[in-house]
Design an enzyme around this catalytic site. Sequence first.
Site, PDB file in Angstrom:
ATOM      1  CE  LYS A  76       5.273  -1.227  -1.690  1.00  0.00           C
ATOM      2  NZ  LYS A  76       4.035  -1.119  -0.899  1.00  0.00           N
ATOM      3  CB  SER A 151       4.946  -2.007   2.810  1.00  0.00           C
ATOM      4  OG  SER A 151       3.955  -1.879   1.797  1.00  0.00           O
ATOM      5  CB  SER A 175       1.644   0.249   2.210  1.00  0.00           C
ATOM      6  OG  SER A 175       1.886  -0.684   3.218  1.00  0.00           O
TER       7      SER A 175
HETATM    8  N1  GLN Z   1       0.927  -2.397   7.661  1.00  0.00           N
HETATM    9  C1  GLN Z   1      -0.056  -3.125   6.908  1.00  0.00           C
HETATM   10  C2  GLN Z   1       0.343  -4.567   6.748  1.00  0.00           C
HETATM   11  O1  GLN Z   1       1.415  -4.890   7.147  1.00  0.00           O
HETATM   12  C3  GLN Z   1      -0.299  -2.464   5.591  1.00  0.00           C
HETATM   13  C4  GLN Z   1       0.562  -2.914   4.490  1.00  0.00           C
HETATM   14  C5  GLN Z   1       0.198  -2.368   3.154  1.00  0.00           C
HETATM   15  O2  GLN Z   1      -0.627  -1.453   3.007  1.00  0.00           O
HETATM   16  N2  GLN Z   1       0.793  -2.948   2.146  1.00  0.00           N
HETATM   17  O3  GLN Z   1      -0.390  -5.377   6.257  1.00  0.00           O
END
Ligand code: GLN
Length: 451
Positions: A76, A151, A175
């Site tokens: 990532k 994400s 994410s």
């Molecule tokens: N959807 C969550 C957020 O937007 C989780 C994001 C994540 O785990 N990086 O904060």
Amino acid sequence: MTDYSSFTALQLGEMIKNRELTSPELCEYFLNKADGFNSFIYRDKDAVMKQAQTVQKAIESGRLNSFLAGVPIAIKDNICVKGMPASCGSKMLESFVPPYDATVVSRIKNAGMVVIGKTNMDEFAMGSTGETSHFGAVKNPLDVSRAAGGSSSGSAAAVAGGLAPLSLGSDTGGSVRLPAAYCGLYGLKPTYGAVSRFGLIAYASSLDTVGAICKTAEDAAVLFNAISGVDKKDSTSINSEKIVINKNIKTSNIKISILGNAKSEAFKALNINVENAELSLLKYAVPAYYIIACAEASSNLARYDGIRYGHRSDKAKTLDEVYTLSRTEGFGFEVKKRIMLGNFVLSSGYFDEYYLKALKVRGMIKSELLSLLEKSDYILAPVSENGAPLLGQSLEKPLDMYSGDVFNVLANLAGLPALSLPGGVQLIGKPNSEESLINLALKLEKEIYGI
Ligand code: GLN
């Protein structure tokens, strides 16, 4: 030509060990495939091939013999790999090339894996659909009209789309698990601290974890074993036990508490005792998460000021303009919104009312989850109550998108390990129970799918 994308990472490692395949051959195979899902932000064939050749020599000389030696891995884009860009899906860091490796990256390199590229993601890991990236939305390889989840969108799409055998993502509030589930893969979010955060570009430091996205639970276990363990560069890291695979655990005395509408038939088929449970504080999980995550993000992202590194506006004429224009141009809408929200909940007058209250709620949610995990061995919860959304339909309704995180943020708020399964449910376990989560998933794979 052999379709190497149909093999698991461990099978590919075994083929390399048995000299049926070399690491450069395998890397070339993946690098030559077109990325139809926008899953990578960066792939550099020459650099990767050089790395693969070095690894191959070390394998042939007997210096490298770990399970995944020679196997390519996608990383990532918020995890630093020396010499490769780390944009975090943002214009702000578009030209940032870290001069060092994150601890997880040094560890995977020590295990002989080859970094094949950097994957697309929601900007600064803020999002659930891969659509807030500065580099465009990621498509779900199972249905390209749908989101891959976020994400760690590109990390999941790369594996599901046959562009890499396994990948690393980060999980602050789901994410790793959400994109893994949307793309039909396993997502392992480790116990907080079990994997070092050194070199992971921070979103919300008290919630951030690095996790694995894989085709099988066994691949996830081997990857976890390679990256986990205490690290003196991360004071919150802990010494976790390595996972010992056991595909034949006894299941008759296991008890699972179910939250939401998680499907439990497969577990019942293993004679596991499943019971519906309730979390009285569930409705406060999303508000507490977003208050804490935005507060920490507003502080972590204050470092992007156009001075030291990252985007600097060429329109700026004064020092104030360097700050304001660089940040205005460098950050996208979702990131700006969260910085503003975070600054608001931390501002004097609102600090007690929002931030401190959210911290208290976090503590209470953690206690409630731990007491549920005293009565039962695991919690089974949905990853998302709806399937992968169509692209272009989520960002207009941000509150719906945020509330969709309800079951995912629980493990992060409490620092617990969680494993999402391809069917869209996740198992949440006691602290440091990665081994039992994996072994239960393996038992399930064996009994249900016969593998
Ligand atoms: N959807 C969550 C957020 O937007 C989780 C994001 C994540 O785990 N990086 O904060």
